[in-house]
Structure formats: C-alpha cells, structure tokens
Design a protein around this motif. Structure first.
Motif, mmCIF file in Angstrom:
data_model
loop_
_atom_site.group_PDB
_atom_site.id
_atom_site.type_symbol
_atom_site.label_atom_id
_atom_site.label_comp_id
_atom_site.label_asym_id
_atom_site.label_seq_id
_atom_site.Cartn_x
_atom_site.Cartn_y
_atom_site.Cartn_z
ATOM 1 N N SER A 167 129.138 73.505 -66.383
ATOM 2 C CA SER A 167 128.307 72.516 -67.525
ATOM 3 C C SER A 167 129.225 71.425 -67.271
ATOM 4 C CB SER A 167 128.324 73.304 -68.695
ATOM 5 O OG SER A 167 127.470 74.549 -68.651
ATOM 6 N N LEU A 168 128.726 70.200 -67.462
ATOM 7 C CA LEU A 168 129.545 69.024 -67.990
ATOM 8 C C LEU A 168 129.852 68.953 -69.355
ATOM 9 C CD1 LEU A 168 127.172 66.444 -65.981
ATOM 10 C CD2 LEU A 168 129.314 67.138 -65.309
ATOM 11 N N THR A 169 131.003 68.682 -69.510
ATOM 12 C CA THR A 169 131.685 68.422 -71.061
ATOM 13 C C THR A 169 131.057 66.797 -71.494
ATOM 14 O OG1 THR A 169 133.440 67.114 -70.277
ATOM 15 C CG2 THR A 169 133.577 69.510 -70.726
ATOM 16 N N ALA A 170 131.285 66.637 -72.840
ATOM 17 C CA ALA A 170 130.730 65.307 -73.074
ATOM 18 C C ALA A 170 130.915 64.196 -72.328
ATOM 19 C CB ALA A 170 131.100 65.073 -74.833
ATOM 20 N N GLU A 171 132.428 64.298 -72.177
ATOM 21 C CA GLU A 171 133.208 63.227 -71.137
ATOM 22 C C GLU A 171 132.636 63.208 -69.824
ATOM 23 O OE1 GLU A 171 137.648 61.759 -70.007
ATOM 24 O OE2 GLU A 171 137.513 63.544 -71.126
ATOM 25 N N GLY A 172 132.528 64.541 -69.377
ATOM 26 C CA GLY A 172 131.939 64.570 -67.694
ATOM 27 C C GLY A 172 130.380 63.878 -67.762
ATOM 28 N N LEU A 173 129.625 64.291 -68.653
ATOM 29 C CA LEU A 173 128.276 63.888 -68.961
ATOM 30 C C LEU A 173 128.120 62.396 -69.053
ATOM 31 C CD1 LEU A 173 125.317 64.503 -68.903
ATOM 32 C CD2 LEU A 173 125.343 64.698 -71.516
ATOM 33 N N LEU B 188 130.698 64.794 -59.906
ATOM 34 C CA LEU B 188 130.185 64.807 -61.365
ATOM 35 C C LEU B 188 128.627 64.284 -60.901
ATOM 36 C CD1 LEU B 188 132.738 62.982 -63.411
ATOM 37 C CD2 LEU B 188 132.313 65.642 -63.571
ATOM 38 N N GLU B 189 128.418 63.464 -60.109
ATOM 39 C CA GLU B 189 127.055 62.970 -59.884
ATOM 40 C C GLU B 189 126.352 64.185 -59.741
ATOM 41 O OE1 GLU B 189 124.681 59.308 -57.949
ATOM 42 O OE2 GLU B 189 126.559 59.775 -57.131
ATOM 43 N N ALA B 190 126.749 65.091 -58.552
ATOM 44 C CA ALA B 190 126.003 65.875 -57.957
ATOM 45 C C ALA B 190 125.935 67.095 -58.902
ATOM 46 C CB ALA B 190 126.995 66.438 -56.599
ATOM 47 N N ILE B 191 126.576 67.163 -59.908
ATOM 48 C CA ILE B 191 126.337 68.131 -60.694
ATOM 49 C C ILE B 191 125.230 67.997 -61.648
ATOM 50 C CG2 ILE B 191 127.564 69.423 -62.706
ATOM 51 C CD1 ILE B 191 130.334 69.417 -61.263
ATOM 52 N N LEU B 192 125.400 66.854 -62.053
ATOM 53 C CA LEU B 192 124.188 66.344 -63.066
ATOM 54 C C LEU B 192 122.760 66.101 -62.268
ATOM 55 C CD1 LEU B 192 123.378 64.618 -65.516
ATOM 56 C CD2 LEU B 192 123.773 62.446 -64.501
ATOM 57 N N LEU C 36 121.939 68.180 -59.920
ATOM 58 C CA LEU C 36 121.692 69.621 -59.696
ATOM 59 C C LEU C 36 121.121 70.104 -60.874
ATOM 60 C CD1 LEU C 36 124.603 70.718 -57.085
ATOM 61 C CD2 LEU C 36 122.035 70.850 -56.587
ATOM 62 N N LYS C 37 121.874 69.921 -61.954
ATOM 63 C CA LYS C 37 121.304 70.205 -63.319
ATOM 64 C C LYS C 37 120.055 69.908 -63.420
ATOM 65 C CE LYS C 37 123.186 72.108 -67.234
ATOM 66 N NZ LYS C 37 123.628 73.513 -67.241
ATOM 67 N N GLN C 38 119.699 68.775 -63.208
ATOM 68 C CA GLN C 38 118.237 68.233 -63.487
ATOM 69 C C GLN C 38 117.212 68.795 -62.487
ATOM 70 O OE1 GLN C 38 118.810 64.222 -62.932
ATOM 71 N NE2 GLN C 38 119.474 63.596 -64.970
ATOM 72 N N GLU C 39 117.715 69.362 -61.377
ATOM 73 C CA GLU C 39 116.896 69.902 -60.468
ATOM 74 C C GLU C 39 116.700 71.156 -60.589
ATOM 75 O OE1 GLU C 39 118.544 68.829 -56.610
ATOM 76 O OE2 GLU C 39 118.485 66.782 -56.971
ATOM 77 N N ILE C 40 117.740 72.025 -60.688
ATOM 78 C CA ILE C 40 117.757 73.539 -60.832
ATOM 79 C C ILE C 40 118.153 74.156 -62.068
ATOM 80 C CG2 ILE C 40 117.838 73.709 -58.232
ATOM 81 C CD1 ILE C 40 120.693 74.520 -58.515
ATOM 82 N N GLY C 41 118.766 73.564 -62.975
ATOM 83 C CA GLY C 41 119.242 74.093 -64.088
ATOM 84 C C GLY C 41 120.509 74.493 -64.120
#
Length: 123
Positions: free
Chosen positions: A60-66, A9-13, A15-20
């Motif tokens: 994509s992260l859900t609200a809970e995942g985010l 989850l941390e990696a997804i967050l 990466l989302k910030q880094e590459i969209g």
C-alpha cells in the motif's frame, strides 16, 4: 527522488487502480523487472516511508507515497496528451516519451504545458 523509484510508485498506483491489491510479483510483471530487483526496490520504498507491506505481502502507498505517485502519474497523463494531441505522435510513442520526460521536466515547464492544454480544451 530517483527516476526508478518514481516508476515503482507510479506502477503501484496504476496496479492498485487496475487490480485492487498489489504484490511484488504484480509490479515485476507490469514493469518486466526481475523479482529480485522489485524486492530490493520495495525494501527501499518501505524504508523511505513511501509504502507499507502487510503480512501477506500486499503493498500500500503511504500518504507521502500516494502524493508522489499521483504527481508522477499526472505528469505522465498530461505529457501523453500533449504529445498525442499537439505533436500528433502515435499513442505508443507518446506513452514512451512521456515516461522518460515526466521525471526530468521542470515544474515550470510542466505547469506551462498543463496550462496550455487546459486553455485549449485538450485536458
């Protein structure tokens, strides 16, 4: 939640910030995990309601995942700062140690560290 799931989850967050947009291959590269391991973890996170995967494979992260990812990432950043600024260890050591500690540190101890850093103008 298991440490490995928190790492994903941390990696997804991050990466989302880094590459969209994030796909499984991006996670595999970031964490140096096999595609098969990431695929399995993505399925578990999806079934757990932490992420969604669209038809093109974008995650994509859900609200809970985010919420969970942001909490873990906050712990990571705070502990890294603490280790570097207070303990005086090099950044790479602080990063590695923060990654290990962020999953096992009690809420009370984390809040104490966070309060100390805030009161002393470190964070």
């Amino acid at each position: 939640m298991l440490e490995s799931r928190e790492n994903y989850l941390e990696a997804i967050l991050m990466l989302k910030q880094e590459i969209g947009q994030v796909r499984s291959i991006d996670i595999a590269r970031k964490l140096s995990y096999s595609k098969a391991s990431v695929s399995r973890a993505v399925g578990i996170l999806k079934n757990g309601g932490y992420i969604t995967v669209d038809a093109k494979g974008y995650i994509s992260l859900t609200a809970e995942g985010l919420a969970k990812a942001e909490a873990i990432y906050e712990r990571h950043r705070t502990l890294t700062s603490f280790f570097m600024e207070i303990a005086g260890v090099p950044e790479h050591v602080a990063e590695e140690d923060a990654c290990r500690c962020e999953h096992v540190l009690s809420k009370q101890t984390f809040q104490g560290i966070k309060m100390y850093l805030n009161e002393n103008g470190v964070c």
